[in-house]
Design a protein around this motif. Structure first.
Motif, PDB file in Angstrom:
ATOM      1  N   ASN A 120     -45.618 -37.092 -44.108  1.00 17.38           N
ATOM      2  CA  ASN A 120     -45.975 -38.405 -44.935  1.00 17.38           C
ATOM      3  C   ASN A 120     -45.346 -38.153 -46.280  1.00 17.38           C
ATOM      4  OD1 ASN A 120     -46.932 -40.586 -45.974  1.00 17.38           O
ATOM      5  ND2 ASN A 120     -49.034 -40.048 -45.730  1.00 17.38           N
ATOM      6  N   TRP A 121     -45.765 -37.054 -46.867  1.00 17.46           N
ATOM      7  CA  TRP A 121     -45.232 -37.070 -48.379  1.00 17.46           C
ATOM      8  C   TRP A 121     -43.716 -36.801 -48.430  1.00 17.46           C
ATOM      9  CZ3 TRP A 121     -46.622 -37.466 -53.081  1.00 17.46           C
ATOM     10  CH2 TRP A 121     -46.032 -37.021 -54.251  1.00 17.46           C
ATOM     11  N   PHE A 122     -43.097 -36.100 -47.726  1.00 22.66           N
ATOM     12  CA  PHE A 122     -41.594 -35.842 -47.951  1.00 22.66           C
ATOM     13  C   PHE A 122     -41.042 -37.072 -47.389  1.00 22.66           C
ATOM     14  CE2 PHE A 122     -43.225 -31.379 -48.289  1.00 22.66           C
ATOM     15  CZ  PHE A 122     -42.590 -31.163 -49.580  1.00 22.66           C
ATOM     16  N   THR A 123     -41.491 -37.845 -46.677  1.00 25.56           N
ATOM     17  CA  THR A 123     -40.802 -38.992 -45.985  1.00 25.56           C
ATOM     18  C   THR A 123     -41.054 -40.315 -46.374  1.00 25.56           C
ATOM     19  OG1 THR A 123     -41.654 -38.956 -43.793  1.00 25.56           O
ATOM     20  CG2 THR A 123     -39.858 -37.692 -44.131  1.00 25.56           C
ATOM     21  N   VAL A 124     -42.412 -40.777 -45.704  1.00 26.30           N
ATOM     22  CA  VAL A 124     -42.948 -42.218 -45.901  1.00 26.30           C
ATOM     23  C   VAL A 124     -43.164 -42.347 -47.448  1.00 26.30           C
ATOM     24  CG1 VAL A 124     -44.914 -43.687 -45.151  1.00 26.30           C
ATOM     25  CG2 VAL A 124     -43.652 -42.097 -43.659  1.00 26.30           C
ATOM     26  N   ALA A 125     -43.812 -41.562 -47.872  1.00 28.73           N
ATOM     27  CA  ALA A 125     -44.554 -41.476 -49.263  1.00 28.73           C
ATOM     28  C   ALA A 125     -43.261 -41.798 -50.422  1.00 28.73           C
ATOM     29  CB  ALA A 125     -45.421 -40.600 -49.779  1.00 28.73           C
ATOM     30  N   GLN A 126     -42.150 -41.111 -50.083  1.00 33.07           N
ATOM     31  CA  GLN A 126     -41.213 -41.261 -51.154  1.00 33.07           C
ATOM     32  C   GLN A 126     -40.333 -42.305 -50.945  1.00 33.07           C
ATOM     33  OE1 GLN A 126     -41.369 -39.022 -53.605  1.00 33.07           O
ATOM     34  NE2 GLN A 126     -42.839 -37.963 -52.472  1.00 33.07           N
ATOM     35  N   ILE A 127     -40.359 -43.008 -49.667  1.00 37.65           N
ATOM     36  CA  ILE A 127     -39.553 -44.214 -49.369  1.00 37.65           C
ATOM     37  C   ILE A 127     -40.561 -45.457 -49.669  1.00 37.65           C
ATOM     38  CG2 ILE A 127     -38.433 -45.469 -47.624  1.00 37.65           C
ATOM     39  CD1 ILE A 127     -37.572 -42.653 -46.283  1.00 37.65           C
ATOM     40  N   TYR A 128     -41.706 -45.468 -49.167  1.00 40.07           N
ATOM     41  CA  TYR A 128     -42.454 -46.763 -49.205  1.00 40.07           C
ATOM     42  C   TYR A 128     -43.432 -46.733 -50.400  1.00 40.07           C
ATOM     43  CZ  TYR A 128     -39.638 -47.365 -44.814  1.00 40.07           C
ATOM     44  OH  TYR A 128     -38.930 -47.690 -43.927  1.00 40.07           O
ATOM     45  N   GLY A 129     -43.902 -45.694 -50.725  1.00 35.31           N
ATOM     46  CA  GLY A 129     -45.044 -45.708 -51.876  1.00 35.31           C
ATOM     47  C   GLY A 129     -46.477 -45.549 -51.348  1.00 35.31           C
ATOM     48  N   PRO A 130     -47.189 -45.516 -52.240  1.00 36.49           N
ATOM     49  CA  PRO A 130     -48.781 -45.473 -52.092  1.00 36.49           C
ATOM     50  C   PRO A 130     -49.511 -46.188 -50.924  1.00 36.49           C
ATOM     51  CG  PRO A 130     -48.328 -45.533 -54.370  1.00 36.49           C
ATOM     52  CD  PRO A 130     -47.012 -45.852 -53.752  1.00 36.49           C
ATOM     53  N   THR A 131     -49.348 -47.453 -51.066  1.00 35.92           N
ATOM     54  CA  THR A 131     -50.097 -48.286 -49.862  1.00 35.92           C
ATOM     55  C   THR A 131     -49.772 -47.912 -48.306  1.00 35.92           C
ATOM     56  OG1 THR A 131     -49.954 -50.219 -51.459  1.00 35.92           O
ATOM     57  CG2 THR A 131     -50.757 -50.344 -49.181  1.00 35.92           C
ATOM     58  N   LEU A 132     -48.472 -47.759 -48.109  1.00 40.94           N
ATOM     59  CA  LEU A 132     -48.422 -47.474 -46.689  1.00 40.94           C
ATOM     60  C   LEU A 132     -48.497 -45.879 -46.430  1.00 40.94           C
ATOM     61  CD1 LEU A 132     -47.375 -48.326 -43.984  1.00 40.94           C
ATOM     62  CD2 LEU A 132     -44.962 -47.701 -44.585  1.00 40.94           C
ATOM     63  N   SER A 133     -48.512 -45.116 -47.353  1.00 40.78           N
ATOM     64  CA  SER A 133     -48.432 -43.837 -47.249  1.00 40.78           C
ATOM     65  C   SER A 133     -49.899 -43.474 -47.084  1.00 40.78           C
ATOM     66  CB  SER A 133     -47.838 -43.137 -48.586  1.00 40.78           C
ATOM     67  OG  SER A 133     -48.425 -41.526 -48.589  1.00 40.78           O
ATOM     68  N   GLN A 134     -50.946 -44.318 -47.924  1.00 44.85           N
ATOM     69  CA  GLN A 134     -52.402 -43.963 -47.522  1.00 44.85           C
ATOM     70  C   GLN A 134     -52.612 -44.427 -46.287  1.00 44.85           C
ATOM     71  OE1 GLN A 134     -53.865 -46.126 -51.054  1.00 44.85           O
ATOM     72  NE2 GLN A 134     -53.506 -44.263 -52.515  1.00 44.85           N
ATOM     73  N   THR A 135     -52.313 -45.377 -45.727  1.00 51.53           N
ATOM     74  CA  THR A 135     -52.756 -45.936 -44.557  1.00 51.53           C
ATOM     75  C   THR A 135     -52.370 -44.992 -43.514  1.00 51.53           C
ATOM     76  OG1 THR A 135     -52.407 -48.214 -45.258  1.00 51.53           O
ATOM     77  CG2 THR A 135     -52.341 -47.810 -43.037  1.00 51.53           C
ATOM     78  N   LEU A 136     -51.047 -44.413 -43.520  1.00 52.98           N
ATOM     79  CA  LEU A 136     -50.618 -43.332 -42.861  1.00 52.98           C
ATOM     80  C   LEU A 136     -51.360 -42.095 -42.760  1.00 52.98           C
ATOM     81  CD1 LEU A 136     -48.267 -42.649 -40.548  1.00 52.98           C
ATOM     82  CD2 LEU A 136     -46.952 -42.005 -42.402  1.00 52.98           C
ATOM     83  N   GLY A 137     -51.867 -41.837 -44.040  1.00 56.10           N
ATOM     84  CA  GLY A 137     -52.465 -40.674 -44.293  1.00 56.10           C
ATOM     85  C   GLY A 137     -53.905 -40.680 -43.119  1.00 56.10           C
ATOM     86  N   TYR A 138     -54.550 -42.187 -43.486  1.00 55.33           N
ATOM     87  CA  TYR A 138     -55.825 -42.025 -42.809  1.00 55.33           C
ATOM     88  C   TYR A 138     -55.638 -42.228 -41.205  1.00 55.33           C
ATOM     89  CZ  TYR A 138     -58.699 -42.728 -46.834  1.00 55.33           C
ATOM     90  OH  TYR A 138     -59.117 -42.444 -48.161  1.00 55.33           O
ATOM     91  N   LEU A 139     -54.437 -42.799 -40.854  1.00 59.84           N
ATOM     92  CA  LEU A 139     -54.123 -42.289 -39.417  1.00 59.84           C
ATOM     93  C   LEU A 139     -53.686 -40.958 -38.871  1.00 59.84           C
ATOM     94  CD1 LEU A 139     -52.012 -45.713 -38.835  1.00 59.84           C
ATOM     95  CD2 LEU A 139     -54.286 -45.313 -37.826  1.00 59.84           C
ATOM     96  N   SER A 140     -53.143 -40.331 -39.645  1.00 59.17           N
ATOM     97  CA  SER A 140     -52.741 -38.807 -39.300  1.00 59.17           C
ATOM     98  C   SER A 140     -54.033 -38.086 -39.228  1.00 59.17           C
ATOM     99  CB  SER A 140     -51.810 -38.399 -40.418  1.00 59.17           C
ATOM    100  OG  SER A 140     -52.424 -38.020 -41.582  1.00 59.17           O
ATOM    101  N   ILE A 141     -54.963 -38.385 -40.091  1.00 56.48           N
ATOM    102  CA  ILE A 141     -56.443 -37.695 -39.971  1.00 56.48           C
ATOM    103  C   ILE A 141     -56.942 -37.844 -38.490  1.00 56.48           C
ATOM    104  CG2 ILE A 141     -58.767 -37.690 -40.957  1.00 56.48           C
ATOM    105  CD1 ILE A 141     -57.521 -37.979 -43.505  1.00 56.48           C
ATOM    106  N   ALA A 142     -56.883 -39.343 -38.261  1.00 54.50           N
ATOM    107  CA  ALA A 142     -57.513 -39.761 -37.041  1.00 54.50           C
ATOM    108  C   ALA A 142     -56.812 -38.967 -35.719  1.00 54.50           C
ATOM    109  CB  ALA A 142     -57.494 -41.226 -36.722  1.00 54.50           C
TER     110      ALA A 142
END
Length: 165
Positions: A23-45
Motif C-alpha cells: 500500500n505505502w509503495f504503490t497505492v499511497a504514492q499514486i492515489y494519496g491518503p483517502t484511498l490508502s487509508q481505506t485500503l489499509g483497513y481492508l488489508s487488516i481485515a
C-alpha cells in the motif's frame, strides 16, 4: 502458547505487513491518503481472515470437530493478539524510518487553507501523539478491535457443541 495460534497469528501479521508495505509503495504514492487509508483497513481485515481459518483448523483438526463459543473466542483472540503485536512492531519501525515522509505525504494535495488548519491542529496536539510508540499503539488497537469483531462473528458461526450426522 499453542502452535496453531502462533502460526495463524504470524501469518496474519505478515500479511498485514506485506499489504501495508505494498500500500505505502504503490497505492499511497499514486492515489494519496483517502484511498490508502481505506485500503489499509481492508488489508487488516484480509490479514485477520486467519482468525476464522485458525478457529476452523482447531475445531476440525485438533478438537475432533467440536468447539465451544468460549474456546473459539480464545483461539480467535490469541491469533488477533499475535497479529496485533506484530503490526505494532511494524508500525513503530515504519514511523521511525518513514515518519517524515509520511507527514509530508499526509499533507500532499491539501489547499493552503487546509494546511493552515492542519498546522493549528498539530500545534494543539500533545507531543506524545507523534511518537512511534503511540502510532504503533493506535495501530495495535485498530487491529485488535477489528480482530475482536472477526473473532466474535467467527466464534458464533463456527461453534459446534456436537457433531450432527
Amino acid at each position: 502458547m499453542k502452535n496453531y495460534v502462533l502460526r495463524y497469528g504470524l501469518i496474519a501479521g505478515v500479511v498485514n505487513i506485506g499489504l501495508g508495505l505494498f500500500n505505502w509503495f504503490t497505492v499511497a504514492q499514486i492515489y494519496g491518503p483517502t484511498l490508502s487509508q481505506t485500503l489499509g483497513y481492508l488489508s487488516i481485515a484480509v490479514g485477520l481472515l486467519c482468525v476464522p481459518v485458525g478457529i476452523r483448523y482447531f475445531r476440525d483438526q485438533i478438537n475432533g470437530g467440536l468447539v465451544s463459543f468460549n474456546k473459539s473466542m480464545s483461539v480467535g483472540l490469541g491469533i488477533t493478539l499475535i497479529a496485533s503485536l506484530i503490526t505494532f512492531l511494524y508500525s513503530m519501525l515504519f514511523f521511525v524510518f518513514a515518519g517524515d515522509s509520511f507527514d509530508e505525504w499526509n499533507k500532499r494535495g491539501l489547499s493552503t487553507a487546509e494546511l493552515e488548519e492542519l498546522e493549528i491542529q498539530i500545534a494543539q496536539t500533545p507531543d506524545f501523539v507523534f511518537t512511534a510508540w503511540f502510532q504503533g499503539f493506535i495501530l495495535f488497537l485498530s487491529v485488535f478491535l477489528i480482530g475482536l469483531i472477526i473473532s466474535l462473528i467467527s466464534a458464533m458461526i463456527l461453534k459446534r457443541a456436537s457433531v450432527s450426522k
